[in-house]
Design an enzyme around this catalytic site. Structure first.
Site, PDB file in Angstrom:
ATOM      1  N   ASP A   8      47.960  33.785  32.764  1.00 49.17           N
ATOM      2  CA  ASP A   8      48.871  33.488  31.660  1.00 49.17           C
ATOM      3  C   ASP A   8      49.824  32.379  32.134  1.00 49.17           C
ATOM      4  O   ASP A   8      49.693  31.872  33.255  1.00 49.17           O
ATOM      5  CB  ASP A   8      49.596  34.756  31.166  1.00 49.17           C
ATOM      6  CG  ASP A   8      50.533  35.354  32.209  1.00 49.17           C
ATOM      7  OD1 ASP A   8      50.617  34.816  33.332  1.00 49.17           O
ATOM      8  OD2 ASP A   8      51.178  36.376  31.887  1.00 49.17           O
ATOM      9  N   CYS A  66      48.443  37.233  36.583  1.00 42.24           N
ATOM     10  CA  CYS A  66      49.569  37.188  35.635  1.00 42.24           C
ATOM     11  C   CYS A  66      50.809  37.557  36.447  1.00 42.24           C
ATOM     12  O   CYS A  66      50.786  37.415  37.671  1.00 42.24           O
ATOM     13  CB  CYS A  66      49.334  38.091  34.421  1.00 42.24           C
ATOM     14  SG  CYS A  66      49.221  39.858  34.746  1.00 42.24           S
ATOM     15  N   GLY A  67      51.868  38.001  35.809  1.00 40.05           N
ATOM     16  CA  GLY A  67      53.083  38.312  36.571  1.00 40.05           C
ATOM     17  C   GLY A  67      52.825  39.402  37.599  1.00 40.05           C
ATOM     18  O   GLY A  67      53.180  39.284  38.766  1.00 40.05           O
ATOM     19  N   THR A  68      52.166  40.474  37.147  1.00 37.37           N
ATOM     20  CA  THR A  68      51.881  41.608  38.035  1.00 37.37           C
ATOM     21  C   THR A  68      50.401  41.758  38.378  1.00 37.37           C
ATOM     22  O   THR A  68      50.059  42.501  39.291  1.00 37.37           O
ATOM     23  CB  THR A  68      52.295  42.926  37.347  1.00 37.37           C
ATOM     24  OG1 THR A  68      51.546  43.032  36.117  1.00 37.37           O
ATOM     25  CG2 THR A  68      53.779  42.970  37.049  1.00 37.37           C
ATOM     26  N   GLY A  69      49.546  41.142  37.595  1.00 39.09           N
ATOM     27  CA  GLY A  69      48.093  41.348  37.716  1.00 39.09           C
ATOM     28  C   GLY A  69      47.596  42.494  36.859  1.00 39.09           C
ATOM     29  O   GLY A  69      46.390  42.654  36.651  1.00 39.09           O
ATOM     30  N   VAL A  70      48.526  43.289  36.346  1.00 41.71           N
ATOM     31  CA  VAL A  70      48.116  44.496  35.616  1.00 41.71           C
ATOM     32  C   VAL A  70      47.655  44.166  34.193  1.00 41.71           C
ATOM     33  O   VAL A  70      46.554  44.541  33.775  1.00 41.71           O
ATOM     34  CB  VAL A  70      49.255  45.545  35.592  1.00 41.71           C
ATOM     35  CG1 VAL A  70      48.879  46.734  34.715  1.00 41.71           C
ATOM     36  CG2 VAL A  70      49.557  46.020  37.001  1.00 41.71           C
ATOM     37  N   GLY A  71      48.484  43.450  33.453  1.00 42.49           N
ATOM     38  CA  GLY A  71      48.137  43.176  32.046  1.00 42.49           C
ATOM     39  C   GLY A  71      46.809  42.449  31.922  1.00 42.49           C
ATOM     40  O   GLY A  71      45.943  42.816  31.105  1.00 42.49           O
ATOM     41  N   HIS A  99      33.340  49.378  47.126  1.00 42.31           N
ATOM     42  CA  HIS A  99      33.218  50.696  46.500  1.00 42.31           C
ATOM     43  C   HIS A  99      33.158  50.655  44.974  1.00 42.31           C
ATOM     44  O   HIS A  99      32.510  51.476  44.357  1.00 42.31           O
ATOM     45  CB  HIS A  99      34.397  51.599  46.907  1.00 42.31           C
ATOM     46  CG  HIS A  99      34.335  52.039  48.338  1.00 42.31           C
ATOM     47  ND1 HIS A  99      35.076  53.094  48.833  1.00 42.31           N
ATOM     48  CD2 HIS A  99      33.627  51.552  49.405  1.00 42.31           C
ATOM     49  CE1 HIS A  99      34.818  53.259  50.134  1.00 42.31           C
ATOM     50  NE2 HIS A  99      33.951  52.323  50.502  1.00 42.31           N
ATOM     51  N   ARG A 110      54.163  37.377  40.737  1.00 36.17           N
ATOM     52  CA  ARG A 110      55.505  37.869  41.044  1.00 36.17           C
ATOM     53  C   ARG A 110      55.473  38.967  42.115  1.00 36.17           C
ATOM     54  O   ARG A 110      56.504  39.563  42.416  1.00 36.17           O
ATOM     55  CB  ARG A 110      56.164  38.386  39.772  1.00 36.17           C
ATOM     56  CG  ARG A 110      56.378  37.295  38.725  1.00 36.17           C
ATOM     57  CD  ARG A 110      56.833  37.863  37.393  1.00 36.17           C
ATOM     58  NE  ARG A 110      56.963  36.791  36.409  1.00 36.17           N
ATOM     59  CZ  ARG A 110      57.025  37.005  35.097  1.00 36.17           C
ATOM     60  NH1 ARG A 110      56.975  38.240  34.607  1.00 36.17           N
ATOM     61  NH2 ARG A 110      57.130  35.988  34.265  1.00 36.17           N
ATOM     62  N   ARG A 133      26.284  56.316  47.306  1.00 37.90           N
ATOM     63  CA  ARG A 133      27.244  57.089  46.500  1.00 37.90           C
ATOM     64  C   ARG A 133      28.183  56.177  45.704  1.00 37.90           C
ATOM     65  O   ARG A 133      28.654  56.552  44.629  1.00 37.90           O
ATOM     66  CB  ARG A 133      28.044  58.051  47.379  1.00 37.90           C
ATOM     67  CG  ARG A 133      28.974  57.398  48.375  1.00 37.90           C
ATOM     68  CD  ARG A 133      29.645  58.436  49.277  1.00 37.90           C
ATOM     69  NE  ARG A 133      30.669  57.859  50.119  1.00 37.90           N
ATOM     70  CZ  ARG A 133      30.432  57.214  51.270  1.00 37.90           C
ATOM     71  NH1 ARG A 133      29.190  57.057  51.697  1.00 37.90           N
ATOM     72  NH2 ARG A 133      31.436  56.735  51.994  1.00 37.90           N
ATOM     73  N   HIS A 134      28.420  54.976  46.236  1.00 37.39           N
ATOM     74  CA  HIS A 134      29.330  54.068  45.533  1.00 37.39           C
ATOM     75  C   HIS A 134      28.683  53.536  44.254  1.00 37.39           C
ATOM     76  O   HIS A 134      29.301  53.481  43.192  1.00 37.39           O
ATOM     77  CB  HIS A 134      29.742  52.918  46.456  1.00 37.39           C
ATOM     78  CG  HIS A 134      30.349  53.404  47.724  1.00 37.39           C
ATOM     79  ND1 HIS A 134      31.504  54.144  47.756  1.00 37.39           N
ATOM     80  CD2 HIS A 134      29.929  53.307  49.021  1.00 37.39           C
ATOM     81  CE1 HIS A 134      31.798  54.479  49.001  1.00 37.39           C
ATOM     82  NE2 HIS A 134      30.850  53.978  49.787  1.00 37.39           N
ATOM     83  N   ARG A 137      28.708  56.123  41.572  1.00 41.25           N
ATOM     84  CA  ARG A 137      30.010  56.291  40.894  1.00 41.25           C
ATOM     85  C   ARG A 137      30.285  55.137  39.929  1.00 41.25           C
ATOM     86  O   ARG A 137      30.866  55.356  38.846  1.00 41.25           O
ATOM     87  CB  ARG A 137      31.127  56.392  41.947  1.00 41.25           C
ATOM     88  CG  ARG A 137      31.061  57.694  42.712  1.00 41.25           C
ATOM     89  CD  ARG A 137      31.895  57.676  43.964  1.00 41.25           C
ATOM     90  NE  ARG A 137      31.686  58.890  44.742  1.00 41.25           N
ATOM     91  CZ  ARG A 137      31.896  58.983  46.053  1.00 41.25           C
ATOM     92  NH1 ARG A 137      32.337  57.944  46.734  1.00 41.25           N
ATOM     93  NH2 ARG A 137      31.686  60.121  46.692  1.00 41.25           N
TER      94      ARG A 137
END
Ligand code: RB5
Length: 156
Positions: A8, A66-71, A99, A110, A133-134, A137
Site C-alpha cells: 500500500d 503494508c504498515g504491519t504486513g497484516v492487512g 511447513h 513500520r 506431515r507438513h 496439513r
C-alpha cells in the site's frame, strides 16, 4: 523464479528495497504497485493483485508489505489456494515456506528495519517446502476452502 511485489502507500519504500535486493540476487521481479506515496492504494488492492497473479500462474511467489504486513496478508489469503504468512523474524520466514507452503511473505514497514527485512526474504526464498506431515496439513487448509466451495472458484 518470478516474484511479484505489492504494497500500500504506507510501505512503498520497503517494497522497493526488497525488490532491488532480490533483483540483485538474480530473481525476476515484477512491481504491482503502489508506485507513489502521494497516491493512496488501499492494502486489499495490492494484496489481491499479487495473490491473483500467483493463482493465474503469472508469477511464482510474492512479497507483500503494508504498515504491519497484516492487512495485506489477510487480503491475499482470501484468494483461494493462496497462503501468505506475516513475518518479522528469520525463523518464521523459513518455517512459513517449509511447513506452511506459503507462496507469499508479508512484512510491515513500520515493524521491521530494512536490513532485517532483507534477511527475512532471503530465509524465505532459500527455504524449500517440506512434504510428509507438513504437506498433509497444507492439504487440510485447502480442504477448508473446498468445503466452502472456494478452491476452484474462477478468477476474474
Ligand atoms: C495504513 O495506514 C495501514 O493501516 C496499513 O498499511 C496496514 O498496516 C494494515 O494492516
Amino acid at each position: 523464479m518470478k516474484i511479484g511485489f505489492g504494497s500500500d502507500h504506507a510501505a512503498i519504500e520497503l517494497k522497493s528495497v526488497l525488490l532491488e535486493h532480490l533483483k540483485s540476487k538474480g530473481y525476476e521481479c515484477v512491481d504491482f504497485g503502489a508506485y507513489s506515496p502521494d497516491q493512496k492504494v488501499d492494502y486489499p488492492i495490492a494484496g489481491r493483485k499479487v495473490a491473483e497473479a500467483i493463482r493465474r500462474g503469472d508469477i511464482d511467489k510474492g512479497v507483500l508489505v503494508c504498515g504491519t504486513g497484516v492487512g495485506i496478508s489477510l487480503a491475499a489469503n482470501k484468494v483461494p489456494g493462496i497462503r501468505a504468512g506475516v513475518c518479522s523474524d528469520c525463523f518464521t520466514a523459513k518455517m512459513v515456506k517449509e511447513h506452511n507452503h506459503c507462496q507469499i511473505i508479508a512484512m510491515g514497514q513500520r515493524v521491521v528495519g530494512t536490513e532485517l527485512a532483507k534477511m527475512i526474504v532471503d530465509n524465505f526464498f532459500e527455504a524449500e517446502e517440506l512434504g510428509g506431515r507438513h504437506a498433509k496439513r497444507v492439504d487440510m487448509i485447502t480442504q477448508i476452502e473446498r468445503d466452502y466451495g472456494y478452491a476452484d472458484a474462477p478468477i476474474k
